[in-house]
Design a protein around this motif. Structure first.
Motif, PDB file in Angstrom:
ATOM      1  N   MET A 163       0.847  -1.187   0.000  1.00 44.31           N
ATOM      2  CA  MET A 163       0.000   0.000   0.000  1.00 44.31           C
ATOM      3  C   MET A 163       0.881   1.235   0.000  1.00 44.31           C
ATOM      4  SD  MET A 163      -2.750   1.100   2.898  1.00 44.31           S
ATOM      5  CE  MET A 163      -1.455   1.195   4.114  1.00 44.31           C
ATOM      6  N   PRO A 164       0.806   2.073  -1.003  1.00 44.39           N
ATOM      7  CA  PRO A 164       1.650   3.259  -1.023  1.00 44.39           C
ATOM      8  C   PRO A 164       1.208   4.256   0.018  1.00 44.39           C
ATOM      9  CG  PRO A 164       0.059   3.325  -2.810  1.00 44.39           C
ATOM     10  CD  PRO A 164      -0.091   1.988  -2.172  1.00 44.39           C
ATOM     11  N   PRO A 165       2.128   5.103   0.480  1.00 40.93           N
ATOM     12  CA  PRO A 165       1.751   6.141   1.442  1.00 40.93           C
ATOM     13  C   PRO A 165       0.703   7.063   0.843  1.00 40.93           C
ATOM     14  CG  PRO A 165       4.147   5.905   1.293  1.00 40.93           C
ATOM     15  CD  PRO A 165       3.560   5.120   0.167  1.00 40.93           C
ATOM     16  N   SER A 166      -0.010   7.779   1.702  1.00 37.72           N
ATOM     17  CA  SER A 166      -1.045   8.687   1.231  1.00 37.72           C
ATOM     18  C   SER A 166      -0.439   9.814   0.417  1.00 37.72           C
ATOM     19  CB  SER A 166      -1.798   9.251   2.447  1.00 37.72           C
ATOM     20  OG  SER A 166      -0.910   9.998   3.244  1.00 37.72           O
ATOM     21  N   ASN A 167      -1.303  10.518  -0.309  1.00 43.47           N
ATOM     22  CA  ASN A 167      -0.835  11.570  -1.203  1.00 43.47           C
ATOM     23  C   ASN A 167      -0.121  12.692  -0.455  1.00 43.47           C
ATOM     24  OD1 ASN A 167      -1.874  10.240  -3.423  1.00 43.47           O
ATOM     25  ND2 ASN A 167      -3.876  11.264  -3.280  1.00 43.47           N
ATOM     26  N   THR A 168      -0.454  12.872   0.801  1.00 43.65           N
ATOM     27  CA  THR A 168       0.181  13.927   1.579  1.00 43.65           C
ATOM     28  C   THR A 168       1.549  13.518   2.100  1.00 43.65           C
ATOM     29  OG1 THR A 168      -0.823  13.152   3.626  1.00 43.65           O
ATOM     30  CG2 THR A 168      -2.083  14.750   2.333  1.00 43.65           C
ATOM     31  N   THR A 227       2.123  11.788   4.545  1.00 43.92           N
ATOM     32  CA  THR A 227       2.076  11.658   5.997  1.00 43.92           C
ATOM     33  C   THR A 227       1.575  10.264   6.336  1.00 43.92           C
ATOM     34  OG1 THR A 227       1.646  14.011   6.318  1.00 43.92           O
ATOM     35  CG2 THR A 227       1.076  12.536   8.131  1.00 43.92           C
ATOM     36  N   LEU A 228       2.450   9.441   6.883  1.00 51.98           N
ATOM     37  CA  LEU A 228       2.074   8.079   7.223  1.00 51.98           C
ATOM     38  C   LEU A 228       1.167   8.065   8.444  1.00 51.98           C
ATOM     39  CD1 LEU A 228       5.465   6.161   6.903  1.00 51.98           C
ATOM     40  CD2 LEU A 228       3.608   6.261   5.248  1.00 51.98           C
ATOM     41  N   GLY A 255       5.076  15.684  11.996  1.00 46.16           N
ATOM     42  CA  GLY A 255       4.961  16.012  10.586  1.00 46.16           C
ATOM     43  C   GLY A 255       5.317  14.848   9.687  1.00 46.16           C
ATOM     44  N   ALA A 256       6.219  13.933  10.130  1.00 44.71           N
ATOM     45  CA  ALA A 256       6.578  12.783   9.318  1.00 44.71           C
ATOM     46  C   ALA A 256       5.461  11.757   9.315  1.00 44.71           C
ATOM     47  CB  ALA A 256       7.876  12.148   9.831  1.00 44.71           C
ATOM     48  N   HIS A 257       4.734  11.666  10.422  1.00 44.74           N
ATOM     49  CA  HIS A 257       3.636  10.714  10.487  1.00 44.74           C
ATOM     50  C   HIS A 257       2.679  11.103  11.602  1.00 44.74           C
ATOM     51  CE1 HIS A 257       6.698   9.038  13.313  1.00 44.74           C
ATOM     52  NE2 HIS A 257       5.648   8.919  14.065  1.00 44.74           N
ATOM     53  N   LEU A 258       1.502  10.503  11.570  1.00 46.48           N
ATOM     54  CA  LEU A 258       0.524  10.640  12.638  1.00 46.48           C
ATOM     55  C   LEU A 258       0.526   9.354  13.443  1.00 46.48           C
ATOM     56  CD1 LEU A 258      -2.455  12.336  10.742  1.00 46.48           C
ATOM     57  CD2 LEU A 258      -0.830  13.410  12.308  1.00 46.48           C
ATOM     58  N   LEU A 259       0.614   9.467  14.761  1.00 45.71           N
ATOM     59  CA  LEU A 259       0.710   8.304  15.624  1.00 45.71           C
ATOM     60  C   LEU A 259      -0.529   8.188  16.508  1.00 45.71           C
ATOM     61  CD1 LEU A 259       2.326   5.965  16.867  1.00 45.71           C
ATOM     62  CD2 LEU A 259       3.340   7.625  18.436  1.00 45.71           C
ATOM     63  N   ASP A 260      -1.271   7.092  16.345  1.00 46.16           N
ATOM     64  CA  ASP A 260      -2.425   6.794  17.182  1.00 46.16           C
ATOM     65  C   ASP A 260      -2.060   5.652  18.117  1.00 46.16           C
ATOM     66  OD1 ASP A 260      -3.983   8.730  15.987  1.00 46.16           O
ATOM     67  OD2 ASP A 260      -4.848   7.352  14.514  1.00 46.16           O
ATOM     68  N   GLY A 261      -2.227   5.867  19.416  1.00 51.37           N
ATOM     69  CA  GLY A 261      -1.901   4.857  20.401  1.00 51.37           C
ATOM     70  C   GLY A 261      -3.136   4.149  20.919  1.00 51.37           C
ATOM     71  N   PHE A 262      -3.015   2.833  21.102  1.00 52.62           N
ATOM     72  CA  PHE A 262      -4.084   2.010  21.653  1.00 52.62           C
ATOM     73  C   PHE A 262      -3.503   1.190  22.799  1.00 52.62           C
ATOM     74  CE2 PHE A 262      -5.043   2.824  17.234  1.00 52.62           C
ATOM     75  CZ  PHE A 262      -6.397   3.130  17.229  1.00 52.62           C
ATOM     76  N   LEU A 263      -4.133   1.247  23.958  1.00 51.95           N
ATOM     77  CA  LEU A 263      -3.676   0.515  25.136  1.00 51.95           C
ATOM     78  C   LEU A 263      -4.605  -0.665  25.363  1.00 51.95           C
ATOM     79  CD1 LEU A 263      -2.975   3.575  27.444  1.00 51.95           C
ATOM     80  CD2 LEU A 263      -1.351   2.344  25.992  1.00 51.95           C
ATOM     81  N   GLN A 311     -11.531  -0.831   9.740  1.00 47.30           N
ATOM     82  CA  GLN A 311     -12.152   0.350   9.147  1.00 47.30           C
ATOM     83  C   GLN A 311     -11.169   1.458   8.807  1.00 47.30           C
ATOM     84  OE1 GLN A 311     -15.028   1.455  12.130  1.00 47.30           O
ATOM     85  NE2 GLN A 311     -16.410  -0.254  11.660  1.00 47.30           N
ATOM     86  N   GLU A 312     -10.086   1.595   9.592  1.00 47.67           N
ATOM     87  CA  GLU A 312      -9.192   2.743   9.426  1.00 47.67           C
ATOM     88  C   GLU A 312      -8.014   2.405   8.502  1.00 47.67           C
ATOM     89  OE1 GLU A 312      -9.551   5.806  10.570  1.00 47.67           O
ATOM     90  OE2 GLU A 312     -11.473   5.300  11.488  1.00 47.67           O
ATOM     91  N   PRO A 313      -7.637   3.327   7.602  1.00 47.25           N
ATOM     92  CA  PRO A 313      -6.560   3.073   6.628  1.00 47.25           C
ATOM     93  C   PRO A 313      -5.168   3.419   7.169  1.00 47.25           C
ATOM     94  CG  PRO A 313      -7.591   5.180   6.138  1.00 47.25           C
ATOM     95  CD  PRO A 313      -8.328   4.619   7.335  1.00 47.25           C
ATOM     96  N   TYR A 314      -4.645   2.614   8.062  1.00 44.36           N
ATOM     97  CA  TYR A 314      -3.291   2.843   8.582  1.00 44.36           C
ATOM     98  C   TYR A 314      -2.249   2.311   7.606  1.00 44.36           C
ATOM     99  CZ  TYR A 314      -5.143   4.286  13.087  1.00 44.36           C
ATOM    100  OH  TYR A 314      -5.793   4.970  14.089  1.00 44.36           O
ATOM    101  N   ASP A 315      -1.064   2.901   7.676  1.00 50.69           N
ATOM    102  CA  ASP A 315       0.050   2.454   6.840  1.00 50.69           C
ATOM    103  C   ASP A 315       0.940   1.453   7.566  1.00 50.69           C
ATOM    104  OD1 ASP A 315      -0.226   4.317   4.450  1.00 50.69           O
ATOM    105  OD2 ASP A 315      -0.152   5.761   6.092  1.00 50.69           O
ATOM    106  N   VAL A 316       1.162   1.691   8.863  1.00 51.09           N
ATOM    107  CA  VAL A 316       2.044   0.841   9.656  1.00 51.09           C
ATOM    108  C   VAL A 316       1.359   0.572  10.989  1.00 51.09           C
ATOM    109  CG1 VAL A 316       4.311   0.612  10.766  1.00 51.09           C
ATOM    110  CG2 VAL A 316       4.107   1.818   8.572  1.00 51.09           C
ATOM    111  N   LEU A 317       1.484  -0.675  11.468  1.00 51.09           N
ATOM    112  CA  LEU A 317       0.949  -1.069  12.765  1.00 51.09           C
ATOM    113  C   LEU A 317       2.067  -1.709  13.567  1.00 51.09           C
ATOM    114  CD1 LEU A 317      -1.153  -1.847  14.908  1.00 51.09           C
ATOM    115  CD2 LEU A 317      -1.756  -3.823  13.489  1.00 51.09           C
ATOM    116  N   VAL A 318       2.323  -1.184  14.776  1.00 47.45           N
ATOM    117  CA  VAL A 318       3.334  -1.734  15.679  1.00 47.45           C
ATOM    118  C   VAL A 318       2.620  -2.440  16.824  1.00 47.45           C
ATOM    119  CG1 VAL A 318       5.286  -1.246  17.187  1.00 47.45           C
ATOM    120  CG2 VAL A 318       4.964   0.101  15.097  1.00 47.45           C
TER     121      VAL A 318
END
Length: 452
Positions: free
Chosen positions: A1-6, A8-9, A51-59, A95-102
């Motif tokens: 999956m290529p990164p988004s057009n912006t 921003t991963l 700015g390099a990416h958006l990070l969403d955290g889940f506990l 549902q959400e279009p993430y690029d990377v999952l850790v």
């Protein structure tokens, strides 16, 4: 999956404790294509690239879910952070279009989520790149933990030594070892040690579960106090991981705080909390049994001792430091011993402060960029464990997270389509408090009674 057009991963991190959140979020900042390389901030806090990416955290909700204080102490920023069950997290991933999952979880949690993701991403090629690994030193359950992590696109090894061992395990069971990627601990950094402070400061980095018995923990505390009395000109700090009632990655039945209440501590002994990087800023001698703090300290060239008082044993984890030049006893420290680390050993652990750390994450970033740009998208996740290869083991691992052997939700799984109501939240808090009370108060009493 290529990164988004912006460009921003979007990165998601799922963690089940304060330590794993620190590792997962720090790793996200290191391995994101276009993200930073090199050192963390001056205090040793990991710096997530803005700015390099958006990070969403889940506990992941459980016994070790971090408290707000623990999260603040870790000091890693996220664009959003919330608590979830496994089923709630899988709904988000569907549902959400993430690029990377850790996945920063214990091995069983990684395996369950991998199977759940395989199910919710069935038929999709535009899925995220899935990354997992270990928080620190891997000194026990090597095969078990590794095979539970197999199936991720990248399984990160924190050193050259670990990378070699990981590949041997995978190849030895006939599993694909191409996911193993050598990196380093992502939260290393801070200013290198340049000389003694005033006052000279000794830090003992406590661990929640090592050593385990009251006798051994009391012994270490008494030796710390004795060292302080022998050297009244020194400041002696007991660095604690958590406050009573909080849990970390490992259970702590006998907190040092409670043991210390029974002692007459000299004025140059203090109990401290806070970010390890900030404590290392003023440390002249780091002492521990086998904590990852030793690797953070060695990276900054702080004199570091791994204690041998209780033996050099696999159960303690200090056997990992054989050959490091750091093994010593409290008697030797009392007499003024200062360890000299073995440079070759330090280099193999991925903590050498000679410039190599700056490039330690290049391979992982390159591999993720390659997978994001893979023509046709990514194939399905393929864990080694399946209902065919481990029919007597896998179902139990998945059931702990309310998943069936095929990765689907079991009947009665926590609702994944709504937030918990007020009553459910109160019940969860009460249950978690009862569990912690049982671990820290009831279990030690039962253990002592059993020893009578």
């Amino acid at each position: 999956m290529p990164p988004s057009n912006t460009k921003t991963l979007r990165i998601a991190v799922l963690a089940d404790s304060d330590t794993r959140w620190k590792w997962g979020a720090s790793t996200a900042g290191r391995v994101a294509p276009g993200g930073p390389s090199g050192e963390a901030g001056a205090t040793g806090r990991a710096q997530v690239a803005v700015g390099a990416h958006l990070l969403d955290g889940f506990l992941l909700r459980g016994r070790a879910t971090p408290t707000p204080r623990q999260l603040a102490e870790v000091g890693v920023r996220a664009d959003s952070l919330r608590e979830v069950t496994a089923s709630e997290f899988l709904r988000v991933m569907a549902q959400e279009p993430y690029d990377v999952l850790v996945l920063a979880l214990v091995g069983g949690g990684v395996q369950a989520v991998l199977h759940g993701l395989r199910r919710v991403w069935e038929g999709r090629t535009d899925r995220p790149v899935v990354v997992t690994g270990y928080v620190g030193v891997v000194y026990e359950k090597l095969a078990d933990g590794l095979l539970l992590r197999h199936g991720a696109d990248l399984v990160l090894a924190n050193s050259r030594q670990d990378a070699e061992r990981f590949r041997q395990v995978y190849e030895g069971v006939g599993a694909d070892a191409s996911s193993v990627t050598e990196v380093a601990l992502p939260f290393l950094g801070g200013a290198p040690y340049t000389g003694e402070h005033d006052p000279y400061t000794v830090v003992f980095a406590a661990q929640p579960s090592v050593p385990e018995t009251r006798r051994d923990r009391a012994y270490l505390l008494e030796r710390l106090v004795r060292h302080a009395r022998l050297h009244p000109e020194r400041e002696v700090l007991l660095k604690l991981r958590s406050r009573p009632g909080e849990h970390t990655t490992h259970l702590e039945e006998l907190p040092y705080q409670k043991l210390a209440q029974r002692l007459d501590l000299p004025p140059n002994v203090r109990l401290v909390y806070g970010n390890m990087g900030e404590v290392l800023d003023r440390t002249d001698l780091m002492v521990t049994v086998s904590s990852t703090a030793a690797l953070e300290s060695l990276h900054r060239r702080v004199p570091t001792v791994v204690l041998t008082d209780l033996g050099v044993r696999e159960a303690l984890g200090n056997h990992h430091f054989v050959g490091s030049g750091c093994l010593a006893s409290w008697d030797q420290l009392d007499a003024g011993h200062r360890p000299v680390p073995d440079e070759e050993w330090v280099a193999r652990q991925g903590v050498a402060a000679d410039g190599r750390y700056e490039r330690a994450f290049d391979a992982a970033r390159g591999r993720i960029a390659e997978l994001l740009g893979r023509p046709g998208g990514l194939p399905p996740l393929t864990p080694y464990y399946t209902p065919e290869t481990a029919p007597g083991y896998l179902p139990g691992v998945l059931a702990r997270h309310h998943l069936a052997p095929d990765g689907s939700l079991l009947p009665g799984a926590p609702a994944a389509d709504r937030e918990p109501g007020p009553v459910r939240q109160i019940v969860r808090r009460a249950a978690r408090g009862a569990y912690r009370h049982g671990v820290q108060r009831v279990a030690p009493v039962i253990r002592r009674m059993g020893e009578l």
